[in-house]
Enzyme design. Structure first.
Site, mmCIF file in Angstrom:
data_model
loop_
_atom_site.group_PDB
_atom_site.id
_atom_site.type_symbol
_atom_site.label_atom_id
_atom_site.label_comp_id
_atom_site.label_asym_id
_atom_site.label_seq_id
_atom_site.Cartn_x
_atom_site.Cartn_y
_atom_site.Cartn_z
ATOM 1 N N ASP A 90 26.954 2.753 14.392
ATOM 2 C CA ASP A 90 28.263 3.190 14.883
ATOM 3 C C ASP A 90 27.995 4.098 16.076
ATOM 4 O OD1 ASP A 90 30.827 4.022 15.370
ATOM 5 O OD2 ASP A 90 31.310 4.419 13.277
ATOM 6 N N ASP A 93 31.150 7.534 15.891
ATOM 7 C CA ASP A 93 31.930 7.620 14.658
ATOM 8 C C ASP A 93 32.871 8.804 14.817
ATOM 9 O OD1 ASP A 93 32.689 6.889 12.053
ATOM 10 O OD2 ASP A 93 31.544 8.567 11.259
ATOM 11 N N THR A 95 35.957 8.000 17.010
ATOM 12 C CA THR A 95 36.418 7.695 18.371
ATOM 13 C C THR A 95 37.728 8.408 18.693
ATOM 14 O OG1 THR A 95 35.303 5.549 18.402
ATOM 15 C CG2 THR A 95 37.123 5.847 19.951
ATOM 16 N N ASP A 220 30.044 2.823 9.325
ATOM 17 C CA ASP A 220 30.467 4.194 9.032
ATOM 18 C C ASP A 220 29.629 4.803 7.912
ATOM 19 O OD1 ASP A 220 32.862 4.264 10.750
ATOM 20 O OD2 ASP A 220 33.686 2.810 9.342
#
Length: 278
Positions: A90, A93, A95, A220
Site C-alpha cells: 500500500d 495507507d 490517502t 492494508d
C-alpha cells in the site's frame, strides 16, 4: 533461506524510507486528487508514483518475486496470492488523510512466502516512525522493541476502527450499530486515525488495545498483521476464526480475551474477498 528474507527485509526498509521522503515532499505541494470507485475512494499522483517506485526498486533486485499493489489492482492487475514470494504494497495507507494533510499517513509492505507473512514494514511518514517485524524475530519501532499493552479488560480499553461512506445503506447502519455496541460495553473510547496500518501499529506498541475493521484490503493488513503478532498481540477474523489475509476484515487486539469480546459484540456484513472477482 532465512538469510534471503533478511536481505529482503533490510532492502525494503531502505526503499520504504525513500518512499516516505517522496510522500513528505508531496505534502508540501499542491495535491492532484482523482476518484476511483466512488467520490470518497481517492487516489493521487503520489500514490501511483510511490507504488511504481517501490515495485521497480524491488523488482530490479528480486526479479522472480510477485507483487500485489493497491494501485496496480485498481488499474486491473490481479489480486492473487500464490506460494511465490509476494510483496503486498500500500503506497499510501491513509490517502484521504494525505489529501487533507492529516498527519496519519503510512507506507505499508508485507512480504509473504507460501501464503504466510514473513515480515512487515509500516512507515508512518509524518511521524518518522518505522515499524518492522520479522516472523519469529519480534516487533520494533525505529529499532526499539515494542509490545502490546497486554490489557485483558475491555472496559479499560481504547479501541480503534474506521467510519466512512457505505454504498449499501444496511452496511452503513451495521457500521454505526457496531460502534454503538462497543462504546456501550463501555470502553474508554473509540478512535478513527484513518490508516489501517498505523492503527495496527498503535495496538502493537500499546497505545491502543484493539482495532476492528470490515471492508479493508490485503495491502492494508499485510504489513501490520505480523507487527501485531510479533509484539505479542492477537490477529483474528471478525467471526472469531483464524485471520485470512484475503478476507478484507480483521480484529487485532492486545489479548485474545479482548479480541473475542469484540467478535461477539459486532455484527458482520458482506465485504467480498480480495482474491475473488465477485
Amino acid at each position: 533461506m532465512a538469510d534471503v528474507w533478511k536481505e529482503c527485509t533490510d532492502y525494503c526498509v531502505e526503499v520504504v524510507k525513500h518512499a516516505g521522503q517522496v510522500i513528505r515532499e508531496a505534502l508540501q505541494k499542491d495535491i492532484n486528487v482523482m476518484e476511483k470507485s466512488s467520490p470518497v475512494d481517492l487516489v493521487t499522483e503520489t500514490d501511483q508514483r510511490v507504488e511504481q517506485l517501490i515495485i521497480s526498486s524491488i523488482k530490479e533486485k528480486f526479479p522472480t518475486h510477485s507483487f500485489i499493489g493497491e494501485e496496480s489492482v485498481a488499474a486491473g492487475a490481479p489480486s492473487v496470492l500464490t506460494d511465490n514470494p509476494t510483496w503486498i504494497i500500500d503506497p499510501i495507507d491513509g490517502t484521504t488523510n494525505f489529501v487533507h494533510r492529516f498527519p496519519f499517513v503510512s507506507v505499508s509492505v508485507g512480504f509473504a512466502v507460501k501464503k504466510e507473512i514473513e515480515f512487515g514494514i509500516v512507515y508512518s511518514c509524518a511521524e518518522d516512525k518505522m515499524y518492522t517485524a520479522r516472523r519469529g524475530g519480534g516487533a520494533f519501532c525505529n529499532g526499539e522493541p515494542i509490545n502490546v499493552s497486554q490489557q485483558e479488560d475491555i472496559s479499560q480499553s481504547l479501541v480503534l476502527t474506521e467510519m466512512g461512506f457505505k454504498k449499501n445503506p444496511e452496511h452503513f447502519k451495521t457500521m454505526l450499530r457496531n460502534i454503538n455496541a462497543i462504546l456501550t460495553i463501555p470502553v474508554h473510547g473509540i478512535r478513527c486515525p484513518g490508516s489501517a496500518a498505523i492503527n495496527m501499529c498503535l495496538v502493537a506498541c500499546g497505545s491502543a488495545d484493539a482495532y476492528y475493521h470490515m471492508g479493508i484490503h490485503c495491502w492494508d493488513m499485510a504489513g501490520g498483521a505480523v507487527i501485531v503478532t510479533e509484539a505479542g498481540g492477537v490477529v483474528m477474523d471478525v467471526s472469531g476464526g483464524p485471520f485470512d489475509l484475503m478476507s478484507r476484515r480483521l480484529i487485532v487486539a492486545s489479548s485474545r480475551k479482548i479480541a473475542e469480546r469484540i467478535s461477539k459484540e459486532i455484527k458482520e456484513f458482506e465485504v467480498g474477498r480480495d482474491d475473488s472477482s465477485n
